[in-house]
Design an enzyme around this catalytic site. Structure first.
Site, PDB file in Angstrom:
ATOM      1  N   LYS A  59       6.398  -1.655   2.052  1.00  0.00           N
ATOM      2  CA  LYS A  59       5.349  -1.076   2.568  1.00  0.00           C
ATOM      3  C   LYS A  59       4.238  -2.235   2.316  1.00  0.00           C
ATOM      4  CE  LYS A  59       2.949   3.604   3.135  1.00  0.00           C
ATOM      5  NZ  LYS A  59       3.240   3.329   4.626  1.00  0.00           N
TER       6      LYS A  59
ATOM      7  N   LEU B  92      10.625   1.357   7.726  1.00  0.00           N
ATOM      8  CA  LEU B  92      10.304   1.884   6.440  1.00  0.00           C
ATOM      9  C   LEU B  92      10.907   3.378   6.130  1.00  0.00           C
ATOM     10  CD1 LEU B  92       7.850   1.366   3.959  1.00  0.00           C
ATOM     11  CD2 LEU B  92       6.869   3.082   5.489  1.00  0.00           C
TER      12      LEU B  92
ATOM     13  N   GLU C 152      11.933   2.660  14.601  1.00  0.00           N
ATOM     14  CA  GLU C 152      10.990   3.477  14.219  1.00  0.00           C
ATOM     15  C   GLU C 152       9.689   3.187  14.995  1.00  0.00           C
ATOM     16  OE1 GLU C 152       9.585   2.945   9.988  1.00  0.00           O
ATOM     17  OE2 GLU C 152       9.414   0.635  10.521  1.00  0.00           O
TER      18      GLU C 152
ATOM     19  N   TYR D 198       0.727  -1.213  -0.025  1.00  0.00           N
ATOM     20  CA  TYR D 198       0.069  -0.157  -0.050  1.00  0.00           C
ATOM     21  C   TYR D 198       0.846   1.243  -0.091  1.00  0.00           C
ATOM     22  CZ  TYR D 198       0.581   0.795   4.842  1.00  0.00           C
ATOM     23  OH  TYR D 198       1.320   1.018   6.183  1.00  0.00           O
TER      24      TYR D 198
END
Ligand code: PMP
Length: 319
Positions: free
Chosen positions: A166, A222, A198, A41
């Site tokens: 992702k 990411l 993250e 996505y």
């Protein structure tokens, strides 16, 4: 914890070559996105301004989408112009039916799964990817939230080691977002083997002695579209930037902590695990400089779009 809300109840969405109301959009249960989380996505902001609505850093979002698809062996169903046209179609449909005002910031959500096939783990041959596009109003964090900053909690990063993809397989991220929600926090900041990775849906930045640090690009995070942007903004602002491993203790001793994402832009973290960040638990000077630079970058892209520098969208805004 997400900044996206205020969505119309039944927006027009794109699903497999058709524009349909969201309430009528259906995928078969054997879609591999449903059965295996086998899909990709992308989430890209579209900022409203006097001259229309401009997608921000759109080429970067499309490049990341292409990279993610390639990494899991799904043929990209559209080229960049095709994706742009498709998103514009969905935007136009929602403007026409009153779900999206022309002066509203929006967020484009794009999802591509491997498609529908008899259940079996390995890639089936000859199937068509499922393509879904949804556009929603985007409510950015307000001035009060920026002034106050956000509270975060921390946890061990237990996700897989392909976080650079992702993927819609977001269970690890979902559990971390839920952990934040249960602890009345905005975001969970994760560590793997004692090193900062993250947030559940954001990149994390550390300020020490006026310099900005972030974990290096790797399969453990990411790479946000804001990663490269903020790197550029540090140069514009004369802030030293270094991508390097950050130990948990360094995060806890930071002068400032920041989080970034498409829907949050850039926010200061003023409390971590119940303790104030920096000496006073207030947003700092590096945040203020980078946030201002971020807004200038948005204005610059909007102006370029109006002047036609940002080519394709100019034509569509006028059309
Ligand atoms: N990391 C993760 C795990 C995310 O979900 C996001 C949000 N997509 C980010 C980082 C930030 O990426 P971006 O700046 O492109 O929104």
């Amino acid at each position: 914890m997400t900044a996206v809300c205020d969505a119309p109840l039944d927006p027009i969405v794109y699903l497999n070559r058709e524009l349909v109301p969201l309430s009528e959009a259906r995928v078969p249960v054997l879609d591999r996105g449903f059965i295996f989380g086998d899909g990709i996505y992308e989430v890209a902001p579209l900022y409203a301004h006097a001259g229309g609505r401009t997608p921000f850093r759109f080429a970067h979002h499309l490049a990341r989408l292409a990279r993610s698809l390639e990494k899991i062996g799904i043929v990209n169903p559209f080229d960049a112009a095709g994706w742009r046209a498709l998103i514009e179609r969905v935007v136009a449909a929602n403007e026409a039916d009153g779900g999206l005002r022309v002066d509203q910031n929006a967020i484009a959500y794009v999802q591509v799964t491997r498609g529908v096939a008899k259940r079996g783990h390995a890639f089936p041959a000859g199937i068509q990817p499922t393509v879904f596009v949804m556009v929603s109003p985007l409510n950015l964090p307000g001035a009060a939230q920026r002034a106050q900053g956000v509270r975060c909690v921390s946890a061990e990063d237990r996700r897989w080691l392909n976080c650079d993809i992702k993927s819609v397989s977001l269970l690890g991220n979902v559990l971390m977002a839920q952990y934040a929600a249960e602890n009345d926090a905005f975001e969970t900041i994760q560590f793997r083997d004692g090193l900062l990775t993250e947030g559940s849906s954001s990149n994390v930045w550390v300020v020490k002695d006026g310099a900005l640090f972030a974990p290096p690009r790797s399969q453990k995070i990411l790479e946000g579209i804001r990663y490269g942007l903020i790197e550029e903004l540090t140069q514009e602002c004369g802030i030293r930037f270094e991508a390097r491993e950050i130990a948990e203790a360094e995060l806890r001793a930071a002068d400032e902590i920041l989080v970034s994402s498409a829907t949050k832009e850039l926010l200061p973290v003023t409390q971590l695990d119940g303790r104030p960040v920096g000496h006073d638990g207030k947003p700092g000077a590096v945040f203020a400089a980078l946030y201002a630079a971020y807004q200038r970058a948005k204005a610059k892209e909007a102006l370029e779009a109006q002047q036609g520098v940002n080519s394709e969208f100019r034509e569509r805004i006028i059309a």
